[in-house]
Each structure stands twice: as C-alpha cells, then as structure tokens.
Design an enzyme around this catalytic site. Structure first.
Site, PDB file in Angstrom:
ATOM      1  N   ASP A  66       0.895  -1.299  -0.057  1.00 27.13           N
ATOM      2  CA  ASP A  66      -0.033  -0.071   0.006  1.00 27.13           C
ATOM      3  C   ASP A  66       0.989   1.304  -0.052  1.00 27.13           C
ATOM      4  O   ASP A  66       1.739   1.361   0.777  1.00 27.13           O
ATOM      5  CB  ASP A  66      -0.766  -0.194   1.193  1.00 27.13           C
ATOM      6  CG  ASP A  66      -1.958   1.315   1.454  1.00 27.13           C
ATOM      7  OD1 ASP A  66      -2.719   1.324   0.459  1.00 27.13           O
ATOM      8  OD2 ASP A  66      -1.584   1.707   2.286  1.00 27.13           O
ATOM      9  N   GLU A  75       1.623  -0.508  -5.091  1.00 29.75           N
ATOM     10  CA  GLU A  75       0.726   0.644  -5.246  1.00 29.75           C
ATOM     11  C   GLU A  75       1.517   1.794  -5.539  1.00 29.75           C
ATOM     12  O   GLU A  75       2.099   2.367  -4.537  1.00 29.75           O
ATOM     13  CB  GLU A  75      -0.379   0.812  -4.276  1.00 29.75           C
ATOM     14  CG  GLU A  75      -1.207   1.875  -4.578  1.00 29.75           C
ATOM     15  CD  GLU A  75      -2.116   2.519  -3.439  1.00 29.75           C
ATOM     16  OE1 GLU A  75      -3.399   2.853  -3.701  1.00 29.75           O
ATOM     17  OE2 GLU A  75      -1.761   2.330  -2.121  1.00 29.75           O
TER      18      GLU A  75
END
Length: 721
Positions: free
Chosen positions: A347, A383
């Site tokens: 993330d 990401e």
C-alpha cells in the site's frame, strides 16, 4: 518468577518449549518493564535485565503460549525533541505474533487530556491504559503443514482476485454461520470451489495485519472495514478469527493458506508498512510512539513535535532508520517462511521509497528487498503512488517489482465511456504498457491490470453511476474520489428501463473482456464477477455491513455474468497469445505495426491503421490481430509455443459498425469466441477473409482462427505454458 538475561535476538516473544525470550528495541529507553497480564487483567511486572545494541531483553522460564503481555517504557517525554515515552501506557510488542482485544478510545490511551492537546510535558496524561488497550500474545509457533508447498505460478499465468476476508464470506448461505467472515470461512470448500471454478490463481487479501478500529468512526457507529490502519506487522487480525484470539488466529490463518495451496491458489497479502494506527501527535500511544517515537516515525525537520506525513493518515514510518527497515524485512520474511504466503501488495509503496523526502529507486528499502534471499523470490506488487510531492510513480519501480497500473484503469474506463482521442493509449495499455515498463528491462507482466479495486466503484456501479453516493459515510458526501471516469448509461442508479440495464450488462462484459484479454497480469475485484453493487458508494472503507459484503443471492443476470467471466478466464488460460511474457514488436506509444508480424492493427474497413487513424480523435473502433505462431519465447520445456490466431474487434462507438476481416495472410477461416452484445448462443458460422461482421454499439467481438502446428511440432504441443 526470576527473570534471566535471555538474548537480544530474535526480537519479540519467542517460545522454545520451556519458556519465552522477550526482546524489544528502544534507543531512547532508560528502563523497560515487561508486563504479564493474567485472565483477570492483573498485571505482573519484570524489569528487563539486559540491553545490547539498544535491544532490551530477558527470559522467563515457565511462560506458555497464550500468555498476554505488554511493555512499559521509561524514558523522556519531550515532544519538542521527538520523544514521547510514557510508562503509564501499556504498549504492544512491535513483533507480537498475535494480539488480543481492541483499543477502546478511552482517554487513558492518550498522553494528553481531551480538550487540552498540549505538547507541554507538564500536562502529561498519566492515566494507566491497561484495560483499554490491546495486549500482545505469546504464540506456539508449531504447526503441521504436512506437504504444503506454494503453487508458485509465474506472473504470466496469474489471475489475481482482490478480496476482503470478512466481506467475501459473511453472507454466504452455504458456509456455516459461525465461520462466515473469517479465515476459516475462506478455507471452507464452498469458498475455494468458487475461486477454482472462476479460474483465478491468486487471492489478494486486503489488510490482515492487526489493525485498529478508528475511534472517530466507532463514535459514528461505523468501523474501519478495509483495515488500512495497521498496528501489528506480524500478527493476523484478531477480528477475522473464528476460534479465538490467544494465538488461535495464527493457526487458523495457516490453515486457510494450506487449504488454498491445496487448491492451487496463491495467497498475496495487501500490506501497510507506510504508516501505523497511532496517527499524528493527537493520536493514541499504543506501541511505537511510546517505545521510541523519533526512531520509528518521520518527524518534521525543525519541528519534531509534529509528524511528516505522505500517507494522509497522520504519520509515515522513518524508512531510513535501520530498526524500522529491520522490522519490515523481518515481518515480510515471517509471513513467507512461517505463514507460507506467496507475495505482497504494498500500500502506498512510494512512501517506502522516501528515504529522505523524494521517492528514490535507490532507497535502502529497495536494496534490502533486492538482496533478500526470501523476500526477493515472492510476488512483489507496488501501489506506485502516495499523497506526497512527486508521489505518482507508475512505471518507475525497480525491475524486481510489478505495479498496479493506474494508467491502465484510467484509459480503459475512458475508452468504454466514450471519451475521444483515447484509441492510441488504449492500444498501448491492452498490449502491456511498454511505454511504462520496457525502459528498465521489465516485461508486460510488470503491469498489474485492473479496472476496479476496493477503492472506488465496483464494476456494476462503474456503469450505473456518474457521481459518488457516499452519504452513509457521514462526511456529507465529501469523501472519496469525485472524478471516477464512470458512465451511468443514461440513468443515475437503479433503473427499470430494459435498454439501460442491457447496456449496463454489456458494459460490464466489455470491461471484463478487455481486462482478461490484455497483456499483463489481470486483477478483478471480489464480487465483480457477480455484479456486486455498493449503491454508488465509492469509498466503503467504513461500511462493515451488507453494503460492502458480497451478496450471494444471485438473479439470472448475475449468473449469466459469472458464466461469462468463467468463459473469459478459460479463454485466457487456454491461449498463451493473451499472456505473453514479452512485448509485441512495433511502436510503444500506440501499439503500432509490428516488424515481426506478431500483431497488426486495422480500421473497421479492414485497412491497416496509419498515423492518421491513430490521430483521429473521434475514432472509437479498431481491430487487432494476434499471431498465435509468433510468440517469441518457448515454453518451460524449450518447445515452441503454438497457438491459434485471434482478431479482437473493439467498438467503443455509440452505433453499430461493420468490420471487414483482413485478407488470408492473417487467417483463412474465423469463428466467434466472444461477443459481448450477444444475448444467447453465438452464431457458429465461419467467416472468411473480406467478410463483414457487425459489432453492435459498445461491444467486443473475439474471433479465432484455428491453426495447425508447424512441421516438426506435434499437434497441441506447448499450447499452454
């Protein structure tokens, strides 16, 4: 009990069969107390007797798995200098492998008094947080893995299914109620059977590291459903455990992984190493802040009382501190070696590359991953952005990494909602985005292609709403992305108009066909194969209810969509021309003509695309030829890969278009495999060169030309890799 000196390694609580070694890093500590908590909540304290290299440690004989514990760290409380030690706060072990309970938001968790959030040391809140905080748990590390082994699928064979542990099974009527929404629920044969029949090869679980339920959400009657609020990087979240939270969650998680592996499905974890649940200077003291705030967190230069935040959550971990890097690498290795997971999706990964302020491909984190003999061998998915300056880094991660391709998502959405001047970029995205990845030696598999993910509209909502509808989140519909590149097909939200609903079904099929037949690694969002809706809510992070859970009560349209998705999965699996390991020849900027004949682009008229065709901003239709006998790489046995030829006809226009098939150099007989506008069975009539076929408005047609194997290659040899 007497406490023995013990060892400074490994960090955390390590059970050896006769007792437990405890080790905690803190450079700023002056004294560290280990606190054992019994079943009645009574605390017994032991001063850790030894410190080596800023690691405080001790060994307690007789302590058994299931024992709850925490730490009290004595040291300076001087926020202006970045120090926030407060021994009145019982702290989690950063290396805890299981965590019991949940913090309740009581004032005792904070180092200030509500209403007076002062950094003045004289106003330190000295209330004891025991009874209001979470507790670390000693675990038994032993587990019978049997013959478990990772499926270890190569990227080009991978289809990822992004799922939420609770949301996937919470409403499933065929799973026993007591295990719905848990690790055991995903391990249930019914859940695994769905994944197998769908055709996915990997399940990517949204955060399962222990996280904190935000106090502000709880006060609104909501909760942190998504889980991007980590506090324990080695502990499986206790809220997803069916059988207990005194270490039972660890065995349950391992059992889930073992069951998925037996079914040939890899397990990828969505991990949040960029920040923690302690937030900014107004957040609670649960773990890192009270242990060594200045070592764990990035603080503002010249103003150490405040946190430097590139995540939008209040804090960012200090990615140049050796003990922060050690914690992350130890965590990654633990999940691979002890929990048997097969990869990670990071993330806000750009934050991990901020050793100082800029995103740096040469940062220490990337160096550590690259040389690590364990972590470097599993799937690593970034990401590739954060909210800091220069944070959008799609295409810029090192060669070992794959990336969520945000440009793929945006371009494919734009094409199917009818935007002009997208044809060239659309061609580049569906052929693997060589413009993003080829410059540093990466291949099409570097692109994790997706149209929808947990963050944003579901696929059904993408074709049903022009605007977000997040009123249920309690923020006046001000949260969530406002620019969704969606199109509601003429009506906002649910409609009784059969024409609107038919178009929405077709658009979902268009997106799925584009995604699953693009070069790269496809990822679909759980429930998109079933037409799942969140009623236009594109930010369901706080909705732990039926709005975000997968509804398994399907109507006929949903069954049809599931069957269509399964057919696409089968087509991709059976034909390696859709999952090449190398880029096509030709221009990278719009997928221009190939010099080796592996791909060709045509106008609907059957003429080859030229520069004027690509530059025509109003053009929304094209035909692409994929040469099944010009795949450059051999299979794993060294045999040539022989596949059929395919023509894919994309019609993004709002009217039907007649396509003329190319000459016999590209194929002498074509049969339909997919038509997203077809209501029933496909017409099985064969098509010849120069024949015309009508693609309805906003539709995709896939045609196949069966080719015999070349001389010297047995028929059917190496058609699958």
């Amino acid at each position: 009990m007497d406490i023995w000196p013990g060892s400074s390694y490994p960090l955390g609580a390590s059970y050896d069969g006769t007792g437990v070694n405890f080790a905690l890093f803190s450079e700023v500590a002056e004294r560290v107390e280990l606190c054992l908590i019994d079943d009645e909540g009574v605390e017994t304290r032991y001063v850790l007797p030894e410190v080596d290299g800023f690691v405080w440690h001790g060994y307690l004989p007789g302590v058994q798995p299931g024992q709850r514990y925490g730490y009290r760290v004595h040291g300076p409380y001087d926020p202006a200098q970045g120090h926030r030690c407060n021994p009145n706060k019982l702290l989690l072990d950063p290396y805890a492998k299981a965590i019991d309970g949940m913090a309740d938001g009581d004032q005792s968790l904070f180092s200030y008094t509500f209403g007076d959030p002062s950094n003045d040391p004289a106003k330190l809140n000295t209330e004891d947080s025991l009874g209001h905080t979470m507790l670390s748990v000693v675990i038994n590390p032993f587990f019978d893995w049997g013959q478990d082994r990772s499926p270890r699928r190569q990227y080009h064979e991978t289809v990822i299914y992004e799922a939420h542990v609770k949301g996937l099974t919470e409403l499933h009527p065929e799973i026993p109620e007591e295990i719905r929404g848990t690790y055991a629920g995903i391990a249930h044969p019914v859940a695994i059977q769905h994944l197998q029949e769908l055709g996915v090869t990997a399940i990517e679980l949204m955060p399962v590291h222990q996280f904190v339920n935000d106090f502000t959400l709880r006060d609104k009657g909501l909760s942190n459903y998504w889980g991007y609020n980590t506090i324990g990087f080695l502990a499986p979240h206790n809220g997803y455990a069916a059988y207990g939270t005194r270490g039972e969650q660890v065995a349950e998680f391992k059992g889930m992984v073992k069951a998925l592996h037996e079914a040939g499905i890899e397990v990828i974890l969505d991990v949040v190493y960029n920040h923690t649940a302690e937030g900014n200077e107004l957040g609670p003291t649960l773990c890192f802040r009270g242990i060594d705030n200045a070592a764990y967190y990035r603080l503002v230069d010249g103003d150490a009382a405040h946190y430097y935040d590139t995540t939008g959550t209040g804090n960012s971990l200090l990615m140049r501190h050796p003990h922060v890097l050690q914690l992350i690498m130890d965590s990654l290795r633990y999940w691979v070696t002890e929990m048997h997971v097969d990869g990670f999706r990071f993330d806000l990964a750009a934050t991990l590359a901020r050793q100082f302020h800029e995103v740096d491909k040469l940062s220490a984190f990337f160096d550590l991953v690259q040389q690590d003999p364990v972590v470097s061998q599993v799937k690593l998915i970034a990401e590739p952005w954060d909210v800091g300056d220069g944070g959008y880094q799609v295409g810029n991660f090192p060669p070992l990494w794959t990336e969520w391709n945000g440009k793929y998502r945006d371009t494919v959405r734009d094409f199917w909602r009818g935007d002009s001047a997208t044809l060239g970029e659309f061609a580049s995205r569906i052929t693997g985005s060589s413009d993003l990845y080829e410059h540093n030696g990466r291949k099409p598999i570097a692109s994790i292609n997706f149209v929808t993910a947990h963050d944003g509209f579901t696929l059904r909502d993408l074709v049903s709403y022009n605007e977000k509808h997040n009123e249920a989140n309690g923020e006046g519909n001000n949260d969530g992305e406002s620019h969704n590149r969606s199109w509601n097909c003429g009506v906002e939200g649910p409609s009784d108009d059969p024409a609107v609903n038919e178009l929405r079904q077709r658009q979902q099929r268009n997106f799925l066909t584009t995604l699953l037949l693009s070069q790269g690694v496809p990822m679909i969002l759980h429930g998109d194969e079933l037409g799942r809706t969140q009623l236009g809510n594109n930010n369901g992070y706080c909705q732990d209810n039926s709005l975000t859970w997968v509804d398994w009560d399907l109507d006929q349209e949903q069954y049809n969509l599931l069957a269509f998705t399964q057919r696409l999965m089968e087509l991709r699996r059976e034909h390696p021309v859709f999952r090449r390991r190398r880029f096509f020849g030709g221009s990278a900027n719009h997928g221009g003509e190939s010099e080796v004949g592996d791909i060709a682009w045509f106008e609907p008229s059957g003429h080859h695309m030229d520069e004027s065709s690509w530059d025509n901003g109003f053009a929304k239709s094209m035909m692409v030829f994929l040469n099944g006998q010009a795949i450059p790489e051999p299979d794993t046995r060294g045999l040539p890969i022989v596949d059929d030829h395919f023509l894919i006809l994309f019609n993004g226009a709002d009217q039907a278009i007649d396509f003329v098939l190319p000459d016999s150099d590209y194929g002498d007989s074509w049969s339909p495999e997919i038509d997203t506008a077809a209501e029933g069975e496909l017409d099985d009539a064969e098509l010849k060169p120069f024949d015309s076929i009508t693609a309805e408005a906003r539709s995709v047609i896939v045609l196949r030309c069966a080719r015999p194997a070349p001389a010297g290659v047995p028929a059917g040899a190496a058609t699958r890799r």
